[in-house]
Every structure is written in structure tokens, then in C-alpha cells.
Design a protein around this motif. Sequence first.
Motif, PDB file in Angstrom:
ATOM      1  N   GLU A   1       0.844  -1.196   0.000  1.00 30.88           N
ATOM      2  CA  GLU A   1       0.000   0.000   0.000  1.00 30.88           C
ATOM      3  C   GLU A   1       0.884   1.252   0.000  1.00 30.88           C
ATOM      4  O   GLU A   1       1.913   1.289   0.688  1.00 30.88           O
ATOM      5  CB  GLU A   1      -0.898   0.031   1.239  1.00 30.88           C
ATOM      6  N   PRO A   2       0.488   2.291  -0.741  1.00 30.58           N
ATOM      7  CA  PRO A   2       1.258   3.543  -0.722  1.00 30.58           C
ATOM      8  C   PRO A   2       1.437   4.110   0.684  1.00 30.58           C
ATOM      9  O   PRO A   2       2.482   4.686   0.995  1.00 30.58           O
ATOM     10  CB  PRO A   2       0.430   4.484  -1.600  1.00 30.58           C
ATOM     11  N   ALA A   3       0.443   3.921   1.544  1.00 33.39           N
ATOM     12  CA  ALA A   3       0.532   4.444   2.914  1.00 33.39           C
ATOM     13  C   ALA A   3       1.673   3.802   3.693  1.00 33.39           C
ATOM     14  O   ALA A   3       2.237   4.425   4.596  1.00 33.39           O
ATOM     15  CB  ALA A   3      -0.787   4.234   3.651  1.00 33.39           C
ATOM     16  N   PHE A   4       2.031   2.573   3.359  1.00 31.70           N
ATOM     17  CA  PHE A   4       3.135   1.897   4.037  1.00 31.70           C
ATOM     18  C   PHE A   4       4.425   2.689   3.841  1.00 31.70           C
ATOM     19  O   PHE A   4       5.162   2.959   4.789  1.00 31.70           O
ATOM     20  CB  PHE A   4       3.279   0.465   3.495  1.00 31.70           C
ATOM     21  N   ARG A   5       4.672   3.100   2.606  1.00 28.68           N
ATOM     22  CA  ARG A   5       5.864   3.909   2.312  1.00 28.68           C
ATOM     23  C   ARG A   5       5.695   5.326   2.837  1.00 28.68           C
ATOM     24  O   ARG A   5       6.633   5.913   3.366  1.00 28.68           O
ATOM     25  CB  ARG A   5       6.127   3.911   0.809  1.00 28.68           C
ATOM     26  N   ALA A   6       4.492   5.886   2.689  1.00 29.73           N
ATOM     27  CA  ALA A   6       4.246   7.267   3.123  1.00 29.73           C
ATOM     28  C   ALA A   6       4.493   7.438   4.624  1.00 29.73           C
ATOM     29  O   ALA A   6       4.946   8.498   5.057  1.00 29.73           O
ATOM     30  CB  ALA A   6       2.822   7.687   2.769  1.00 29.73           C
ATOM     31  N   LEU A   7       4.208   6.392   5.393  1.00 26.80           N
ATOM     32  CA  LEU A   7       4.437   6.453   6.841  1.00 26.80           C
ATOM     33  C   LEU A   7       5.872   6.097   7.212  1.00 26.80           C
ATOM     34  O   LEU A   7       6.224   6.076   8.394  1.00 26.80           O
ATOM     35  CB  LEU A   7       3.461   5.522   7.573  1.00 26.80           C
TER      36      LEU A   7
ATOM     37  N   ALA B   1       0.414   2.706  13.053  1.00 31.51           N
ATOM     38  CA  ALA B   1       0.190   2.791  11.611  1.00 31.51           C
ATOM     39  C   ALA B   1      -1.269   2.475  11.259  1.00 31.51           C
ATOM     40  O   ALA B   1      -1.880   3.173  10.440  1.00 31.51           O
ATOM     41  CB  ALA B   1       1.129   1.839  10.879  1.00 31.51           C
TER      42      ALA B   1
ATOM     43  N   GLU C   1      -3.584   5.287  12.151  1.00 31.42           N
ATOM     44  CA  GLU C   1      -3.462   6.396  11.207  1.00 31.42           C
ATOM     45  C   GLU C   1      -4.024   6.037   9.835  1.00 31.42           C
ATOM     46  O   GLU C   1      -4.630   6.869   9.171  1.00 31.42           O
ATOM     47  CB  GLU C   1      -1.995   6.814  11.074  1.00 31.42           C
ATOM     48  N   GLU C   2      -3.813   4.780   9.427  1.00 33.22           N
ATOM     49  CA  GLU C   2      -4.227   4.358   8.086  1.00 33.22           C
ATOM     50  C   GLU C   2      -4.800   2.935   8.126  1.00 33.22           C
ATOM     51  O   GLU C   2      -4.081   1.962   7.904  1.00 33.22           O
ATOM     52  CB  GLU C   2      -3.026   4.434   7.136  1.00 33.22           C
TER      53      GLU C   2
ATOM     54  N   SER D   1      -6.378   1.220   6.118  1.00 32.50           N
ATOM     55  CA  SER D   1      -6.252   0.438   4.886  1.00 32.50           C
ATOM     56  C   SER D   1      -5.008  -0.453   4.885  1.00 32.50           C
ATOM     57  O   SER D   1      -4.889  -1.350   4.047  1.00 32.50           O
ATOM     58  CB  SER D   1      -6.223   1.356   3.667  1.00 32.50           C
ATOM     59  N   LEU D   2      -4.103  -0.239   5.831  1.00 32.72           N
ATOM     60  CA  LEU D   2      -2.911  -1.076   5.926  1.00 32.72           C
ATOM     61  C   LEU D   2      -3.193  -2.449   6.531  1.00 32.72           C
ATOM     62  O   LEU D   2      -2.345  -3.337   6.468  1.00 32.72           O
ATOM     63  CB  LEU D   2      -1.832  -0.366   6.752  1.00 32.72           C
TER      64      LEU D   2
END
Length: 120
Positions: free
Chosen positions: A61-67, A83, A86-87, A89-90
Motif C-alpha cells: 500500500e502507498p501508505a506503508f511507504r508514506a508512513l 500505523a 493512522e491508516e 487500509s494497511l
Amino acid sequence: MYRLYHNPRCSKSRTALRLLEDTGTPFTVVRYLDDPPSESVLRGLLARLDVPAAEVLRHNEPAFRALGLDQLAAIDTDTAIRALLEEPSLLQRPILETDDRAVIGRPPEQIRTLLSCPTS
């Protein structure tokens, strides 16, 4: 009672839902993206999963890298929970949970391993 952490947009999650429906197993659906779990619920879920905390996160997921999670050497329970708060979807999906155990349904047939065990 079984609880299925479900994302209707995910084909594996939909397959797990059909599997439960086909077996006649009573369960409730937790649409965790619509109603994100609290910290205490996540802590209980991770404890019942009995897998390393990093395995409950979707690494693609993009959020994994974004965090910045991709930069960590290890992901502990507290990091995973922060995590997920915050997100949401992870969170891996689908997850089937009882009061004392849980499994990640990847592949969806993993769901059967929990169905064959007695529940509390």
C-alpha cells in the motif's frame, strides 16, 4: 462468534465472505475501513493472530511507504498499531477472528483452519 474483518473491494475478502456464508457459519462483518478499530481492539486482534506485527500490515500500500514503514528494520506491535490507527487500509484482509484466535485469510482457504477449531 466469528468476526470477519472485511473490505468489500478486495476479491480475497469477498471469497472469504462467500466461504463463511456457504458453510452456514454465524459471523458478523467488521467493515474496518468504514468503522476503524480502536487501539484496544487492534491490540487484541494482533494478540489473537499470533503472527509478527509486520505481517498484519499491507506492505504494498502507498501508505506503508508514506508512513516510512519501509525504512524500518523491524516493525513491533506498537509501530503496527500506530500505523493502523493512522491508516486502517494497511490492515491485511480478510481476517477471521474469534474470542481467542484469529487468522489472516491469505489465501482465503486459511479461513477454514479457524473454522475447524472449537471456539470459545
